[in-house]
Each structure stands twice: as structure tokens, then as C-alpha cells.
Design a protein around this motif. Sequence first.
Motif, PDB file in Angstrom:
ATOM      1  N   ASP A  93      -7.740 -10.169 -10.679  1.00  0.00           N
ATOM      2  CA  ASP A  93      -6.299 -10.002 -10.813  1.00  0.00           C
ATOM      3  C   ASP A  93      -5.956  -8.526 -10.915  1.00  0.00           C
ATOM      4  O   ASP A  93      -6.484  -7.805 -11.750  1.00  0.00           O
ATOM      5  CB  ASP A  93      -5.803 -10.739 -12.063  1.00  0.00           C
ATOM      6  CG  ASP A  93      -4.292 -10.834 -12.105  1.00  0.00           C
ATOM      7  OD1 ASP A  93      -3.666 -10.369 -11.138  1.00  0.00           O
ATOM      8  OD2 ASP A  93      -3.765 -11.356 -13.094  1.00  0.00           O
ATOM      9  N   SER A  94      -5.088  -8.069 -10.013  1.00  0.00           N
ATOM     10  CA  SER A  94      -4.685  -6.662  -9.992  1.00  0.00           C
ATOM     11  C   SER A  94      -3.276  -6.469 -10.529  1.00  0.00           C
ATOM     12  O   SER A  94      -2.666  -5.430 -10.282  1.00  0.00           O
ATOM     13  CB  SER A  94      -4.764  -6.129  -8.556  1.00  0.00           C
ATOM     14  OG  SER A  94      -3.928  -6.885  -7.706  1.00  0.00           O
ATOM     15  N   SER A  95      -2.733  -7.433 -11.253  1.00  0.00           N
ATOM     16  CA  SER A  95      -1.370  -7.320 -11.770  1.00  0.00           C
ATOM     17  C   SER A  95      -1.289  -6.506 -13.051  1.00  0.00           C
ATOM     18  O   SER A  95      -0.203  -6.293 -13.581  1.00  0.00           O
ATOM     19  CB  SER A  95      -0.806  -8.731 -12.028  1.00  0.00           C
ATOM     20  OG  SER A  95      -1.600  -9.400 -12.999  1.00  0.00           O
ATOM     21  N   GLY A  96      -2.421  -6.088 -13.559  1.00  0.00           N
ATOM     22  CA  GLY A  96      -2.411  -5.288 -14.774  1.00  0.00           C
ATOM     23  C   GLY A  96      -2.543  -6.084 -16.038  1.00  0.00           C
ATOM     24  O   GLY A  96      -2.549  -5.505 -17.127  1.00  0.00           O
ATOM     25  N   GLU A  97      -2.640  -7.409 -15.943  1.00  0.00           N
ATOM     26  CA  GLU A  97      -2.776  -8.226 -17.139  1.00  0.00           C
ATOM     27  C   GLU A  97      -4.168  -8.060 -17.736  1.00  0.00           C
ATOM     28  O   GLU A  97      -5.123  -7.674 -17.052  1.00  0.00           O
ATOM     29  CB  GLU A  97      -2.521  -9.697 -16.802  1.00  0.00           C
ATOM     30  CG  GLU A  97      -1.100  -9.965 -16.329  1.00  0.00           C
ATOM     31  CD  GLU A  97      -0.879 -11.440 -16.065  1.00  0.00           C
ATOM     32  OE1 GLU A  97      -1.825 -12.221 -16.268  1.00  0.00           O
ATOM     33  OE2 GLU A  97       0.233 -11.795 -15.672  1.00  0.00           O
ATOM     34  N   SER A  98      -4.290  -8.346 -19.024  1.00  0.00           N
ATOM     35  CA  SER A  98      -5.570  -8.207 -19.702  1.00  0.00           C
ATOM     36  C   SER A  98      -6.569  -9.230 -19.172  1.00  0.00           C
ATOM     37  O   SER A  98      -6.200 -10.278 -18.660  1.00  0.00           O
ATOM     38  CB  SER A  98      -5.396  -8.402 -21.214  1.00  0.00           C
ATOM     39  OG  SER A  98      -4.859  -9.679 -21.486  1.00  0.00           O
ATOM     40  N   VAL A  99      -7.847  -8.923 -19.314  1.00  0.00           N
ATOM     41  CA  VAL A  99      -8.896  -9.809 -18.850  1.00  0.00           C
ATOM     42  C   VAL A  99      -8.884 -11.085 -19.698  1.00  0.00           C
ATOM     43  O   VAL A  99      -8.733 -11.044 -20.914  1.00  0.00           O
ATOM     44  CB  VAL A  99     -10.267  -9.116 -18.942  1.00  0.00           C
ATOM     45  CG1 VAL A  99     -11.370 -10.060 -18.501  1.00  0.00           C
ATOM     46  CG2 VAL A  99     -10.265  -7.852 -18.102  1.00  0.00           C
ATOM     47  N   VAL A 100      -9.058 -12.217 -19.041  1.00  0.00           N
ATOM     48  CA  VAL A 100      -9.014 -13.499 -19.727  1.00  0.00           C
ATOM     49  C   VAL A 100     -10.218 -13.620 -20.660  1.00  0.00           C
ATOM     50  O   VAL A 100     -11.320 -13.158 -20.355  1.00  0.00           O
ATOM     51  CB  VAL A 100      -9.008 -14.640 -18.697  1.00  0.00           C
ATOM     52  CG1 VAL A 100      -8.973 -15.996 -19.386  1.00  0.00           C
ATOM     53  CG2 VAL A 100      -7.823 -14.498 -17.764  1.00  0.00           C
ATOM     54  N   GLN A 101      -9.989 -14.245 -21.809  1.00  0.00           N
ATOM     55  CA  GLN A 101     -11.069 -14.454 -22.759  1.00  0.00           C
ATOM     56  C   GLN A 101     -12.146 -15.318 -22.128  1.00  0.00           C
ATOM     57  O   GLN A 101     -11.866 -16.401 -21.595  1.00  0.00           O
ATOM     58  CB  GLN A 101     -10.520 -15.131 -24.021  1.00  0.00           C
ATOM     59  CG  GLN A 101     -11.552 -15.332 -25.115  1.00  0.00           C
ATOM     60  CD  GLN A 101     -11.959 -14.029 -25.775  1.00  0.00           C
ATOM     61  OE1 GLN A 101     -11.240 -13.037 -25.683  1.00  0.00           O
ATOM     62  NE2 GLN A 101     -13.113 -14.028 -26.432  1.00  0.00           N
ATOM     63  N   PRO A 102     -13.389 -14.881 -22.135  1.00  0.00           N
ATOM     64  CA  PRO A 102     -14.446 -15.675 -21.493  1.00  0.00           C
ATOM     65  C   PRO A 102     -14.655 -16.998 -22.207  1.00  0.00           C
ATOM     66  O   PRO A 102     -14.519 -17.093 -23.429  1.00  0.00           O
ATOM     67  CB  PRO A 102     -15.682 -14.770 -21.595  1.00  0.00           C
ATOM     68  CG  PRO A 102     -15.386 -13.843 -22.733  1.00  0.00           C
ATOM     69  CD  PRO A 102     -13.905 -13.637 -22.715  1.00  0.00           C
ATOM     70  N   PRO A 103     -15.007 -18.060 -21.464  1.00  0.00           N
ATOM     71  CA  PRO A 103     -15.253 -19.364 -22.083  1.00  0.00           C
ATOM     72  C   PRO A 103     -16.603 -19.393 -22.781  1.00  0.00           C
ATOM     73  O   PRO A 103     -17.303 -18.383 -22.879  1.00  0.00           O
ATOM     74  CB  PRO A 103     -15.208 -20.323 -20.890  1.00  0.00           C
ATOM     75  CG  PRO A 103     -15.606 -19.484 -19.720  1.00  0.00           C
ATOM     76  CD  PRO A 103     -15.104 -18.099 -20.011  1.00  0.00           C
ATOM     77  N   ALA A 104     -16.992 -20.571 -23.239  1.00  0.00           N
ATOM     78  CA  ALA A 104     -18.256 -20.723 -23.947  1.00  0.00           C
ATOM     79  C   ALA A 104     -19.432 -20.454 -23.020  1.00  0.00           C
ATOM     80  O   ALA A 104     -19.311 -20.484 -21.785  1.00  0.00           O
ATOM     81  CB  ALA A 104     -18.355 -22.125 -24.549  1.00  0.00           C
ATOM     82  N   GLU A 105     -20.586 -20.198 -23.612  1.00  0.00           N
ATOM     83  CA  GLU A 105     -21.782 -19.887 -22.829  1.00  0.00           C
ATOM     84  C   GLU A 105     -22.190 -21.051 -21.947  1.00  0.00           C
ATOM     85  O   GLU A 105     -22.702 -20.849 -20.835  1.00  0.00           O
ATOM     86  CB  GLU A 105     -22.931 -19.516 -23.775  1.00  0.00           C
ATOM     87  CG  GLU A 105     -24.260 -19.267 -23.080  1.00  0.00           C
ATOM     88  CD  GLU A 105     -24.178 -18.164 -22.045  1.00  0.00           C
ATOM     89  OE1 GLU A 105     -24.932 -18.246 -21.048  1.00  0.00           O
ATOM     90  OE2 GLU A 105     -23.373 -17.223 -22.225  1.00  0.00           O
ATOM     91  N   SER A 106     -21.979 -22.287 -22.412  1.00  0.00           N
ATOM     92  CA  SER A 106     -22.329 -23.439 -21.581  1.00  0.00           C
ATOM     93  C   SER A 106     -21.517 -23.462 -20.289  1.00  0.00           C
ATOM     94  O   SER A 106     -22.036 -23.834 -19.225  1.00  0.00           O
ATOM     95  CB  SER A 106     -22.102 -24.734 -22.365  1.00  0.00           C
ATOM     96  OG  SER A 106     -20.742 -24.847 -22.779  1.00  0.00           O
ATOM     97  N   VAL A 107     -20.254 -23.054 -20.354  1.00  0.00           N
ATOM     98  CA  VAL A 107     -19.409 -23.002 -19.158  1.00  0.00           C
ATOM     99  C   VAL A 107     -19.888 -21.890 -18.233  1.00  0.00           C
ATOM    100  O   VAL A 107     -20.030 -22.080 -17.015  1.00  0.00           O
ATOM    101  CB  VAL A 107     -17.935 -22.800 -19.546  1.00  0.00           C
ATOM    102  CG1 VAL A 107     -17.065 -22.680 -18.305  1.00  0.00           C
ATOM    103  CG2 VAL A 107     -17.455 -23.952 -20.420  1.00  0.00           C
ATOM    104  N   ARG A 108     -20.151 -20.736 -18.790  1.00  0.00           N
ATOM    105  CA  ARG A 108     -20.615 -19.612 -17.974  1.00  0.00           C
ATOM    106  C   ARG A 108     -21.965 -19.930 -17.330  1.00  0.00           C
ATOM    107  O   ARG A 108     -22.230 -19.504 -16.197  1.00  0.00           O
ATOM    108  CB  ARG A 108     -20.707 -18.343 -18.817  1.00  0.00           C
ATOM    109  CG  ARG A 108     -19.383 -17.923 -19.438  1.00  0.00           C
ATOM    110  CD  ARG A 108     -19.406 -16.464 -19.865  1.00  0.00           C
ATOM    111  NE  ARG A 108     -20.458 -16.207 -20.840  1.00  0.00           N
ATOM    112  CZ  ARG A 108     -20.301 -16.294 -22.154  1.00  0.00           C
ATOM    113  NH1 ARG A 108     -19.125 -16.673 -22.651  1.00  0.00           N
ATOM    114  NH2 ARG A 108     -21.294 -16.032 -22.973  1.00  0.00           N
ATOM    115  N   SER A 109     -22.816 -20.669 -18.029  1.00  0.00           N
ATOM    116  CA  SER A 109     -24.106 -21.027 -17.467  1.00  0.00           C
ATOM    117  C   SER A 109     -23.950 -21.940 -16.256  1.00  0.00           C
ATOM    118  O   SER A 109     -24.648 -21.773 -15.246  1.00  0.00           O
ATOM    119  CB  SER A 109     -24.964 -21.709 -18.539  1.00  0.00           C
ATOM    120  OG  SER A 109     -26.195 -22.129 -18.023  1.00  0.00           O
ATOM    121  N   ILE A 110     -23.031 -22.893 -16.340  1.00  0.00           N
ATOM    122  CA  ILE A 110     -22.789 -23.783 -15.201  1.00  0.00           C
ATOM    123  C   ILE A 110     -22.227 -22.992 -14.030  1.00  0.00           C
ATOM    124  O   ILE A 110     -22.598 -23.215 -12.869  1.00  0.00           O
ATOM    125  CB  ILE A 110     -21.833 -24.918 -15.598  1.00  0.00           C
ATOM    126  CG1 ILE A 110     -22.524 -25.876 -16.580  1.00  0.00           C
ATOM    127  CG2 ILE A 110     -21.347 -25.681 -14.379  1.00  0.00           C
ATOM    128  CD1 ILE A 110     -23.673 -26.643 -15.982  1.00  0.00           C
TER     129      ILE A 110
END
Length: 497
Positions: free
Chosen positions: A160-177
Motif C-alpha cells: 500500500d502506497s497511500s501512506g497508511e501505517s503497516v497493518v499489525q501482523p497476524p499470529a505466527e500460525s497464520v504467517r506460517s501458512i
Amino acid sequence: MSHQLGSEEEFKTTIADYLESLPAQFSQRVFSSPAACLAIFRLISTVGKQLIMSMLYLDTSLRLQDVSQWARTDCQRMVRGKIHQLRKLQLVTEEHGNVSLNPVFRTQLRNALTGGGDFSSFGTPFNGTGRDTRITRTQLAQYADQKWEAMLRFMVGRQDSSGESVVQPPAESVRSILRTAKLMEDGENGMAITNSGFQFLLQDTQSQVWTVLLQYLRQAEMQQMDVVEVLNFLFQLISLQLGRAYSAEPLTSIQRRMLGELRDFGLVLQDDQRPLCFYATHLVTMLSSSSSTNSGANSTNSKDSVTELPTSQQGELAASSSHGYIILETNCRIYAYTDSPLQIAILGLFVRLVSRFSNLVTGALTRDSVRQALSQGITADQIITFLTANAHPQMQSRVPVLPVTVTDQIRLWEQERNRLHPTHAHFYKDFAQKQDFDRVLRYAQDIGVVLWASIEKRQLVVTRQVIYARFQRLLLCVIRVLPWAYRDVRVRDLIVR
């Protein structure tokens, strides 16, 4: 003991392919659960359901020729094809031209339809009844949508290049999938979306959930978990009643672990004050429809899956899912009536956004914006499918839904890009004698590495499939000159389109 189904490239993309790849002994264990049999029955096509119901209460086998005659003459070939598909799923056995239902599957499906057998496979209601007014269906829908959209926003947030802050990352299990499915990959500035991730964003929700669950099964194999137990519990969740509380006390340690991991995706909800109580959300209960089996990566419309759900779930799912919000004009201008950052970010993948208001975003489909999406792995059909599925109700009443001029233009832009294929190559020129050039050209033609040649200009382009140093030495041998006499022939790398 788990069963390794194959390498990463061989991993199946639909639940039907996954079930087909299971060995016979694993399939028998899956069919021993009435809930699993009922879920599989719901996932197959309408013709497959009719064939199974016609043989469900027959204890003897039937001739395949007789089964084919149940349909009209022009449809008998299709019936034989469906029988073949059921046999690959190991639901039907065929021997000496006779077909019959798998005896284990037949028994447990009878129990599921009549209420017999081990009915605990459909879940144990919490406090005996499962009726609980603390969690309403609306709250379940809001919870599931919030979790699921958080994952999707994380995927597009770093783009996203709109200047909004980076979204809070989800749980590690989600990132692993997401890593296992190659939807995202680790980069210098954190996780970044891949080409497959862009395609994932344009799928309907049902196809996205199946993708996550299939990758979860694959990850379970890598962790040496009992795949049959994992698969049976997933089928149990699919068969649960929306809005009803279930007890986690009878679950095994693996199933309780799955509850915690699937909760991160919004597929189930666990009450923090009552850890032994859980609910299935509409994201998992909506999977009990035949359209999900064949959806794969190119599902066209999630509305078909809604119509096959029980009436009690259709209303809740319709209320929780977003209505059509996109209006597309014949001049490629787009008006999106939404204030969702996720929907705006997805539109930004292939639309040049012009202005944004409180509940309206305007933009246009341009050659550059569409080509940028194509370069990220998104196809023209996926763009058209996404616009059709999210079209405004006023556009849904038209046939076709999208203007033909716009859909044709999107496909033309794709064909325009696909006409040129980049290829790494070497460019040879400035040969001193025509005889030397002819010898090199003949040799390159003999080994099949010529991409382009000009006899008049004495120029030659060869592919880089052959090792550069080896080709240089062989080229010198063909010309039969000393290395210092070869200095006039120049070579440079290039990309031929």
C-alpha cells in the motif's frame, strides 16, 4: 503415524484431489466417521449425489451398463465419467464391470442420514444443548470477518502506497501458512506478497478458505501429525451448526491444538472465559457445498455456494458478506461504493485510483494499471471474475454483467503482453570473414541454440542454454583461429523479446 503425500510441487489444489491421493487404508479411516462421510457427500456434484443415493440402500453390486441406463442416451457418457470420479475418490468400487458403494462409506453415510452410529463425530453440544445467548450469529460473523480481513490486509498492507501505517501482523500460525502456501515470502523489510498471493486475493472467500485448509493439511504432514485425525476434525467443523456452542472436552490433544490455530484465521471462536467451549463460524460451515470441490484457484462466484447451504445459514452468511459495490462503465471508469481499506487495496492492484471520498472511490482501468497487475501474476480472467462477483446490484441485472467492450479490452491487453517472451541470449557480431560466420552458424544450428541470425550483417544470437565458456571454446575450434586472432569478434549479453 502420518502419511507423506508428495513433494511441494505435487501437492493438490482441491480437496477432491487430496482425497484421491489418500491410500486405501487412510480412506477407510476417514470413512469411519459419519460426519466426514456426510461432508464428502455434500462436496460432490449433484449427479454424484444422485448416483450415491440410488445405491445407498443396495447391498448388492450393479452392472455399470445398468447404471449408465439410468440417464438419457445423450447423458450416459457423463454418468460413466461421474462413476469414474467417484471411484477415484474411493467412494465406489468397480470389479468385473460391476459397481457398488464402498461398504464403510455406505454404512456411515446411512448412520449420518438416519442418526445412528457414533453421532459424537458431529460434535458434542456444550452443556448438553449447545444453546447459548452470549454469542450471537451476528457476533460470530463479525468476529470471523475481522480475523479473515486482518490476514488479507496484512498481505496487501506492505504494498500500500497511500501512506497508511503497516497493518499489525497476524499470529505466527497464520504467517506460517502464508509462507507454506507461498502466498508471502520473507524479504528485507519483512514479509512481502508473491505472485500467487495476488491471485489469492482475487479469489472468492470460499476458495481462499479451502486454500488455507489444504495448506494446513500439508503443514500437518510436515509436522508428523495424524493426517486422518486432522482431516476428520476439519470435516467435523464443516458439519457443525452455525451459532451453536460445542464442547472441547471430548477432543484429543491434536484437535485442541487445531482449535487454537484455526481460531487465528477466524474459522472457530473460543470463549476466553470458557476455554472448553467453541463455535464454528460461517467461514468453515459454508464449505459444505459442491461448488467448493471444483473451485480450485479459478472459482467464479461464491453466490452458488450460498444457495446450497441450509436455509438457517444462508441468511447469516448473506448478512455477513459484503454486497456488490462496483460499477464499471463502457469507458473503463470504475466507481466503488466502499470505505473498506481492504477492498480499496485490492482494487488498487489493477485499477488506477483517481479520487476517494467517505464512501466512494473512483478510478479507471488503464493499460498501465492492468499490465502492472499482469506482471504480478494476475490474469485477465481473474480480474473479470472479481469485477463480476463484486458488481453492483444494478449491474447484476444485466446480461452480460460487465460491458463486453471492457472485458475484450482487458483480454487484449493480456494478449499484447503475452505476444513477447523475454529470453536470455548471447549476441555475436563483427566476424572478419564470411566463411568463419557460416561455420559458426552451421554449428549453432546443429546443436539447436540459434535464436536469430543475419547472414548479410554476419550477426548471430544464440540461447544461453548452452554453457557460455564451452560454446566459446567450440566456436574457436570451428573457426580454427588462434585466440588473439579472434579478438575482432565481439559478444555481449542481451534479452531477446
